[in-house]
Design a protein around this motif. Structure first.
Motif, PDB file in Angstrom:
ATOM      1  N   GLY A  16      81.028  70.487  20.973  1.00 51.50           N
ATOM      2  CA  GLY A  16      80.041  69.494  21.365  1.00 51.50           C
ATOM      3  C   GLY A  16      78.624  69.982  21.197  1.00 51.50           C
ATOM      4  N   SER A  17      77.687  69.159  21.671  1.00 46.66           N
ATOM      5  CA  SER A  17      76.264  69.452  21.519  1.00 46.66           C
ATOM      6  C   SER A  17      75.537  69.276  22.848  1.00 46.66           C
ATOM      7  CB  SER A  17      75.628  68.503  20.497  1.00 46.66           C
ATOM      8  OG  SER A  17      76.206  68.658  19.225  1.00 46.66           O
ATOM      9  N   LEU A  18      74.444  69.991  22.974  1.00 43.78           N
ATOM     10  CA  LEU A  18      73.515  69.837  24.092  1.00 43.78           C
ATOM     11  C   LEU A  18      72.113  70.069  23.561  1.00 43.78           C
ATOM     12  CD1 LEU A  18      74.909  71.772  27.225  1.00 43.78           C
ATOM     13  CD2 LEU A  18      74.484  69.310  27.055  1.00 43.78           C
ATOM     14  N   ARG A  19      71.142  69.423  24.197  1.00 45.24           N
ATOM     15  CA  ARG A  19      69.758  69.718  23.893  1.00 45.24           C
ATOM     16  C   ARG A  19      69.067  70.173  25.176  1.00 45.24           C
ATOM     17  NH1 ARG A  19      64.589  66.203  21.643  1.00 45.24           N
ATOM     18  NH2 ARG A  19      64.608  65.374  23.768  1.00 45.24           N
ATOM     19  N   LEU A  20      68.549  71.386  25.129  1.00 47.31           N
ATOM     20  CA  LEU A  20      67.768  71.917  26.234  1.00 47.31           C
ATOM     21  C   LEU A  20      66.298  71.626  26.005  1.00 47.31           C
ATOM     22  CD1 LEU A  20      69.443  75.412  26.741  1.00 47.31           C
ATOM     23  CD2 LEU A  20      70.148  73.174  27.613  1.00 47.31           C
ATOM     24  N   SER A  21      65.610  71.366  27.106  1.00 44.08           N
ATOM     25  CA  SER A  21      64.173  71.133  27.047  1.00 44.08           C
ATOM     26  C   SER A  21      63.449  72.167  27.885  1.00 44.08           C
ATOM     27  CB  SER A  21      63.841  69.730  27.586  1.00 44.08           C
ATOM     28  OG  SER A  21      64.463  68.726  26.818  1.00 44.08           O
ATOM     29  N   CYS A  22      62.247  72.469  27.472  1.00 41.39           N
ATOM     30  CA  CYS A  22      61.386  73.397  28.203  1.00 41.39           C
ATOM     31  C   CYS A  22      60.016  72.733  28.341  1.00 41.39           C
ATOM     32  CB  CYS A  22      61.277  74.715  27.450  1.00 41.39           C
ATOM     33  SG  CYS A  22      60.117  75.899  28.161  1.00 41.39           S
ATOM     34  N   ALA A  23      59.668  72.424  29.578  1.00 41.33           N
ATOM     35  CA  ALA A  23      58.382  71.792  29.855  1.00 41.33           C
ATOM     36  C   ALA A  23      57.380  72.852  30.263  1.00 41.33           C
ATOM     37  CB  ALA A  23      58.543  70.753  30.959  1.00 41.33           C
ATOM     38  N   ALA A  24      56.233  72.840  29.595  1.00 43.55           N
ATOM     39  CA  ALA A  24      55.180  73.801  29.894  1.00 43.55           C
ATOM     40  C   ALA A  24      54.050  73.120  30.657  1.00 43.55           C
ATOM     41  CB  ALA A  24      54.639  74.411  28.603  1.00 43.55           C
ATOM     42  N   SER A  25      53.464  73.869  31.589  1.00 42.79           N
ATOM     43  CA  SER A  25      52.291  73.376  32.313  1.00 42.79           C
ATOM     44  C   SER A  25      51.318  74.531  32.503  1.00 42.79           C
ATOM     45  CB  SER A  25      52.689  72.781  33.661  1.00 42.79           C
ATOM     46  OG  SER A  25      53.312  73.761  34.469  1.00 42.79           O
ATOM     47  N   GLY A  26      50.105  74.189  32.916  1.00 48.24           N
ATOM     48  CA  GLY A  26      49.076  75.216  33.007  1.00 48.24           C
ATOM     49  C   GLY A  26      48.455  75.386  31.632  1.00 48.24           C
ATOM     50  N   ARG A  27      48.487  76.559  31.090  1.00 50.54           N
ATOM     51  CA  ARG A  27      47.951  76.799  29.758  1.00 50.54           C
ATOM     52  C   ARG A  27      48.819  76.077  28.722  1.00 50.54           C
ATOM     53  NH1 ARG A  27      44.946  81.818  28.816  1.00 50.54           N
ATOM     54  NH2 ARG A  27      44.214  81.792  26.669  1.00 50.54           N
ATOM     55  N   PRO A  28      48.221  75.505  27.656  1.00 46.64           N
ATOM     56  CA  PRO A  28      49.018  74.791  26.645  1.00 46.64           C
ATOM     57  C   PRO A  28      50.046  75.703  25.985  1.00 46.64           C
ATOM     58  CG  PRO A  28      46.689  74.300  26.388  1.00 46.64           C
ATOM     59  CD  PRO A  28      46.775  75.399  27.412  1.00 46.64           C
ATOM     60  N   ALA A  29      51.244  75.167  25.816  1.00 49.83           N
ATOM     61  CA  ALA A  29      52.301  75.939  25.167  1.00 49.83           C
ATOM     62  C   ALA A  29      51.940  76.281  23.728  1.00 49.83           C
ATOM     63  CB  ALA A  29      53.609  75.159  25.217  1.00 49.83           C
ATOM     64  N   SER A  30      51.053  75.474  23.131  1.00 46.64           N
ATOM     65  CA  SER A  30      50.660  75.734  21.739  1.00 46.64           C
ATOM     66  C   SER A  30      49.893  77.041  21.583  1.00 46.64           C
ATOM     67  CB  SER A  30      49.822  74.566  21.207  1.00 46.64           C
ATOM     68  OG  SER A  30      48.688  74.359  22.029  1.00 46.64           O
ATOM     69  N   SER A  31      49.468  77.634  22.697  1.00 44.94           N
ATOM     70  CA  SER A  31      48.800  78.930  22.652  1.00 44.94           C
ATOM     71  C   SER A  31      49.781  80.067  22.376  1.00 44.94           C
ATOM     72  CB  SER A  31      48.100  79.208  23.994  1.00 44.94           C
ATOM     73  OG  SER A  31      47.153  78.217  24.298  1.00 44.94           O
ATOM     74  N   TYR A  32      51.055  79.788  22.545  1.00 49.44           N
ATOM     75  CA  TYR A  32      52.080  80.825  22.486  1.00 49.44           C
ATOM     76  C   TYR A  32      53.112  80.532  21.408  1.00 49.44           C
ATOM     77  CZ  TYR A  32      50.505  81.457  27.368  1.00 49.44           C
ATOM     78  OH  TYR A  32      49.768  81.640  28.505  1.00 49.44           O
ATOM     79  N   SER A  33      53.717  81.596  20.897  1.00 47.25           N
ATOM     80  CA  SER A  33      55.011  81.387  20.254  1.00 47.25           C
ATOM     81  C   SER A  33      56.025  81.285  21.401  1.00 47.25           C
ATOM     82  CB  SER A  33      55.360  82.521  19.286  1.00 47.25           C
ATOM     83  OG  SER A  33      55.482  83.745  19.978  1.00 47.25           O
ATOM     84  N   MET A  34      57.065  80.512  21.187  1.00 45.82           N
ATOM     85  CA  MET A  34      58.026  80.235  22.251  1.00 45.82           C
ATOM     86  C   MET A  34      59.418  80.700  21.846  1.00 45.82           C
ATOM     87  SD  MET A  34      56.194  78.819  24.597  1.00 45.82           S
ATOM     88  CE  MET A  34      57.450  78.127  25.666  1.00 45.82           C
ATOM     89  N   GLY A  35      60.157  81.191  22.808  1.00 41.62           N
ATOM     90  CA  GLY A  35      61.483  81.687  22.516  1.00 41.62           C
ATOM     91  C   GLY A  35      62.518  81.181  23.494  1.00 41.62           C
ATOM     92  N   TRP A  36      63.747  81.289  23.090  1.00 40.08           N
ATOM     93  CA  TRP A  36      64.893  81.017  23.955  1.00 40.08           C
ATOM     94  C   TRP A  36      65.763  82.275  24.015  1.00 40.08           C
ATOM     95  CZ3 TRP A  36      65.710  76.726  26.876  1.00 40.08           C
ATOM     96  CH2 TRP A  36      64.946  75.586  26.592  1.00 40.08           C
ATOM     97  N   PHE A  37      66.184  82.583  25.217  1.00 40.08           N
ATOM     98  CA  PHE A  37      67.096  83.687  25.457  1.00 40.08           C
ATOM     99  C   PHE A  37      68.256  83.166  26.277  1.00 40.08           C
ATOM    100  CE2 PHE A  37      64.873  87.696  24.310  1.00 40.08           C
ATOM    101  CZ  PHE A  37      63.667  87.168  23.904  1.00 40.08           C
TER     102      PHE A  37
END
Length: 123
Positions: A16-37
């Motif tokens: 099957g499939s799932l989609r995980l979401s990560c909501a960022a607040s405070g400083r814009p997420a675009s300032s960072y590279s983002m990862g999943w562990f």
């Protein structure tokens, strides 16, 4: 500093499939590279994949390559992990994280973490 909150975890059958979401607040997420562990109890936190600040580059662990896809929506300050063809060995707590480094594959390169969301794949 950015704050991160993951959602979308749950129980799914193998294949099957799932989609995980990560909501960022405070400083814009675009300032960072983002990862999943991901992490199993008693095990080291394992790199899954990362996406560049622009979203133009992604890198994945061999174990998920071809099955998982990371994307980001800077306008919504969101990062996603689409997981397809799930296997029982994908069962873990999944974490979203933010890094100042490009192509960060080591957890020590990350400066902010969410609290994680549980994914359980039943065989």
């Amino acid at each position: 500093q950015v704050q991160l909150v993951e959602s979308g975890g749950g129980l799914v059958q193998a294949g099957g499939s799932l989609r995980l979401s990560c909501a960022a607040s405070g400083r814009p997420a675009s300032s960072y590279s983002m990862g999943w562990f991901r992490q199993l109890p008693g095990k080291e936190r394992e790199f899954v994949g990362t996406i560049s600040r622009s979203g133009g580059n992604t890198y994945y662990a061999d174990s998920v390559k071809g099955r998982f896809t990371i994307s980001r929506d800077s306008a919504k300050n969101m990062v996603y992990l689409q997981m397809n063809s799930l296997k029982s060995e994908d069962t873990a707590v999944y974490y979203c994280a933010a890094s100042w480094s490009s192509r960060a594959e080591v957890k020590d390169q990350y400066v902010a973490w969410g609290k994680g969301t549980q994914v359980t794949v039943s065989s």
